[in-house]
Design an enzyme around this catalytic site. Structure first.
Site, PDB file in Angstrom:
ATOM      1  N   LYS A  32      90.404  24.714 -33.298  1.00 39.76           N
ATOM      2  CA  LYS A  32      91.868  24.630 -33.371  1.00 39.76           C
ATOM      3  C   LYS A  32      92.425  23.318 -32.820  1.00 39.76           C
ATOM      4  O   LYS A  32      93.549  22.936 -33.160  1.00 39.76           O
ATOM      5  CB  LYS A  32      92.499  25.809 -32.629  1.00 39.76           C
ATOM      6  CG  LYS A  32      92.257  25.818 -31.126  1.00 39.76           C
ATOM      7  CD  LYS A  32      92.935  27.019 -30.479  1.00 39.76           C
ATOM      8  CE  LYS A  32      92.696  27.051 -28.980  1.00 39.76           C
ATOM      9  NZ  LYS A  32      93.380  28.201 -28.334  1.00 39.76           N
ATOM     10  N   LYS A  48      84.437  10.554 -16.505  1.00 37.62           N
ATOM     11  CA  LYS A  48      83.415   9.578 -16.111  1.00 37.62           C
ATOM     12  C   LYS A  48      83.818   8.167 -16.505  1.00 37.62           C
ATOM     13  O   LYS A  48      83.473   7.193 -15.827  1.00 37.62           O
ATOM     14  CB  LYS A  48      82.061   9.952 -16.716  1.00 37.62           C
ATOM     15  CG  LYS A  48      81.320  11.004 -15.899  1.00 37.62           C
ATOM     16  CD  LYS A  48      82.160  12.254 -15.757  1.00 37.62           C
ATOM     17  CE  LYS A  48      81.738  13.253 -14.740  1.00 37.62           C
ATOM     18  NZ  LYS A  48      82.646  14.402 -14.680  1.00 37.62           N
ATOM     19  N   GLY A 175      88.623  21.814  -3.457  1.00 37.32           N
ATOM     20  CA  GLY A 175      87.601  20.849  -3.056  1.00 37.32           C
ATOM     21  C   GLY A 175      86.269  21.055  -3.730  1.00 37.32           C
ATOM     22  O   GLY A 175      85.226  20.697  -3.180  1.00 37.32           O
ATOM     23  N   ILE A 178      85.586  19.186  -9.301  1.00 38.42           N
ATOM     24  CA  ILE A 178      86.722  18.562  -9.972  1.00 38.42           C
ATOM     25  C   ILE A 178      87.613  17.868  -8.955  1.00 38.42           C
ATOM     26  O   ILE A 178      87.997  16.701  -9.128  1.00 38.42           O
ATOM     27  CB  ILE A 178      87.526  19.607 -10.777  1.00 38.42           C
ATOM     28  CG1 ILE A 178      86.667  20.211 -11.880  1.00 38.42           C
ATOM     29  CG2 ILE A 178      88.773  18.967 -11.390  1.00 38.42           C
ATOM     30  CD1 ILE A 178      87.343  21.365 -12.622  1.00 38.42           C
ATOM     31  N   VAL A 265      91.339  23.851  -9.107  1.00 37.31           N
ATOM     32  CA  VAL A 265      90.634  25.013  -8.559  1.00 37.31           C
ATOM     33  C   VAL A 265      89.679  25.629  -9.575  1.00 37.31           C
ATOM     34  O   VAL A 265      89.344  26.813  -9.493  1.00 37.31           O
ATOM     35  CB  VAL A 265      91.647  26.076  -8.065  1.00 37.31           C
ATOM     36  CG1 VAL A 265      92.375  25.578  -6.829  1.00 37.31           C
ATOM     37  CG2 VAL A 265      92.641  26.445  -9.166  1.00 37.31           C
ATOM     38  N   ARG A 267      88.052  26.358 -13.625  1.00 36.04           N
ATOM     39  CA  ARG A 267      88.463  26.746 -14.968  1.00 36.04           C
ATOM     40  C   ARG A 267      88.168  28.231 -15.192  1.00 36.04           C
ATOM     41  O   ARG A 267      87.329  28.825 -14.488  1.00 36.04           O
ATOM     42  CB  ARG A 267      87.727  25.896 -16.012  1.00 36.04           C
ATOM     43  CG  ARG A 267      87.965  24.403 -15.857  1.00 36.04           C
ATOM     44  CD  ARG A 267      87.280  23.602 -16.946  1.00 36.04           C
ATOM     45  NE  ARG A 267      87.885  23.824 -18.253  1.00 36.04           N
ATOM     46  CZ  ARG A 267      88.938  23.147 -18.707  1.00 36.04           C
ATOM     47  NH1 ARG A 267      89.515  22.221 -17.974  1.00 36.04           N
ATOM     48  NH2 ARG A 267      89.416  23.400 -19.910  1.00 36.04           N
ATOM     49  N   HIS A 434      58.847   0.702  -6.992  1.00 33.26           N
ATOM     50  CA  HIS A 434      59.470   0.060  -5.836  1.00 33.26           C
ATOM     51  C   HIS A 434      60.054  -1.284  -6.257  1.00 33.26           C
ATOM     52  O   HIS A 434      59.439  -2.010  -7.037  1.00 33.26           O
ATOM     53  CB  HIS A 434      58.423  -0.168  -4.741  1.00 33.26           C
ATOM     54  CG  HIS A 434      58.929  -0.963  -3.583  1.00 33.26           C
ATOM     55  ND1 HIS A 434      59.697  -0.402  -2.582  1.00 33.26           N
ATOM     56  CD2 HIS A 434      58.804  -2.288  -3.272  1.00 33.26           C
ATOM     57  CE1 HIS A 434      59.995  -1.342  -1.700  1.00 33.26           C
ATOM     58  NE2 HIS A 434      59.462  -2.487  -2.095  1.00 33.26           N
TER      59      HIS A 434
END
Length: 455
Positions: A32, A48, A175, A178, A265, A267, A434
């Site tokens: 939709k 991101k 916290g 998200i 908070v 989804r 390394h």
């Protein structure tokens, strides 16, 4: 009639469509809004993209002079930051559409209304679509509830991507990953951030040492982190939000004024009335077995609508499992090694068991600080660690947690180990390059085998 009808074109929906087509099934995908779902449009990808911009700006501000790299009048352009995010979304969306078309998946733009398990009505034009199998992949929506839902101007995570300017100050409620990611983003650009979490610690699903390191990093960026604190009221007047916050432990409350408020908070699954009327079993989300089957024959559910692991990569794999079962290939979903990734700064990645969830006498916990690696010193990074949880008896890797730059890339070593029941000795004897940050994991593995070298 189609072999399969898929409702929802997010990570689960488009992946299952393509896999089914490759398995010879005639499928139709109904979406939709935009292809890609939450992840592509208002989640993983745009977030991101924003965090990459903020990380670059933060690196220049925090480390430039120490590295001998200077820039005159370093600044940022909100419009161009947002444009970068939107470009990433557009390219991802077009990529998904191309893949669907290449695999002959029919796409219907419209709102699907379930008439019964084999019949769907398209709300916009009244057309009917019929199929032998139905896959529910409608995703999720940002959680919103009193006292926040009736206050004009409170943002959810979906709203951030339409911002035209950054506020001078913001209250972030929640916290979890998200909230922490947006606290990282805004604070990197100098916004005064207040991060409020009602539970005992931010990132409550992670171990306490993880939360403490991320809290330390956020505080260095000027974020005020308030744990065990709830927001009881929010009022808006003359463009300013006044929030009453209460510390549950001290039973103290105070008022906080900010230019913006972000409700982060989590989804909730997008379970509509027609889904309920279909008769599928629901407990927070739609319930399935490990073949992704609901209690109704030929009806499947994948992704956020299940409210189990609300992660794009989980939805994708659930889609593959579903497609193979519909095609007659007996396949079960394995949730034992699903990685959790948080794009804070430093990043957090975990897989398998956490220390807080295991009986201490049955496990061995081996931890190594990032600051003891040569690569971290070249990067001026000091906050972070790798922690391996192994079985006390047979040395099997049960879990891995990493707090580090690039932790979200490094976690695959742990995913493979947990999924295939490898031992810490097997991983330790696999030579790590390394100087790299993966040597943080190596250090933890060496400690698990009492072979510490660099600490």
């Amino acid at each position: 009639m189609y072999d399969v009808i898929i409702i929802g074109g997010g990570p689960g929906g488009y992946v299952v469509s393509i896999r089914l087509s490759k398995l010879g099934k005639n499928v139709v995908l109904i979406e939709k809004n935009e292809l890609g779902g939450t992840c592509t449009n208002v989640g993983c990808i745009p977030t991101k993209a924003l965090l990459n911009a903020s990380h670059l700006y933060s690196e220049m501000n925090d480390k430039g002079k120490r590295f001998g790299v200077t820039a005159e009048e370093l600044s940022y352009d909100v419009g161009k930051v947002m444009k970068h995010s939107k470009k990433a979304v557009t390219l991802s969306r077009k990529g998904i559409e191309h893949l669907l078309n290449e695999n002959n998946v029919e796409i219907i733009e419209g709102t699907a209304e379930i008439v019964d398990k084999g019949k769907i009505r398209i709300k916009e034009n009244g057309a009917f679509v019929e199929g032998q199998n139905l896959i529910l992949a409608q995703g999720s929506n940002p959680a919103n509830f009193p006292p926040f839902e009736n206050v004009e101007g409170i943002m959810t995570s979906d709203d951030v991507f339409s911002m035209e300017k950054f506020p001078e100050s913001i209250l972030i409620i929640g916290g979890g990953y998200i909230g922490v990611e947006f606290a990282t983003f805004f604070s990197s650009f100098g916004v005064k951030v207040n991060l409020v979490e009602v539970l005992d610690q931010i990132l409550s699903t992670e171990d306490k040492d993880v939360a403490e390191d991320i809290k330390k990093s956020l505080k260095r960026k000027g974020v005020k982190v308030l744990e065990k604190t709830e927001v009881t009221t929010v009022e808006k007047e003359n463009g300013t939000f006044t929030s009453t916050i209460k510390n549950k432990e001290k039973d103290e409350q105070q008022e906080l004024e900010t230019e913006s408020v972000l409700l982060a908070v989590g989804r909730k699954p997008a379970i509509t009335e027609d889904i309920k009327a279909l008769g599928v079993e629901i407990d927070k989300g739609v319930i399935t077995d490990d073949h992704m089957c609901t209690n109704i024959e030929n009806v499947y559910a994948i992704g956020d609508i299940k409210a189990k692991y609300m992660l794009a990569h989980t939805a994708m794999h659930e889609g593959i499992v579903t497609a193979e079962n519909i095609a007659g290939i007996d396949t079960k979903m394995d949730y034992s090694a699903i990685p959790s990734v948080i794009f804070s700064n430093p990043e957090v990645a975990s897989v398998g068991l956490r220390e807080k969830d295991v009986e201490k006498e049955k496990i061995k916990v081996s931890k190594f600080p990032i600051s003891a690696t040569g690569k971290a010193r070249t990067m001026e990074e000091r906050i972070g660690f790798a922690k391996v949880i192994s079985d006390e008896e047979d040395d099997t890797v049960l879990g891995l947690t990493i707090v580090s730059p690039n932790a979200t890339e490094m976690i695959m070593e742990g995913v493979i180990a947990v999924r295939n029941k490898l031992t810490t000795l097997q991983l330790m004897e696999s030579i790590h390059p390394h100087p790299t940050l993966t040597e943080t994991v190596l250090g933890a593995l060496e400690k698990a085998n009492d072979r510490e070298i660099h600490i």
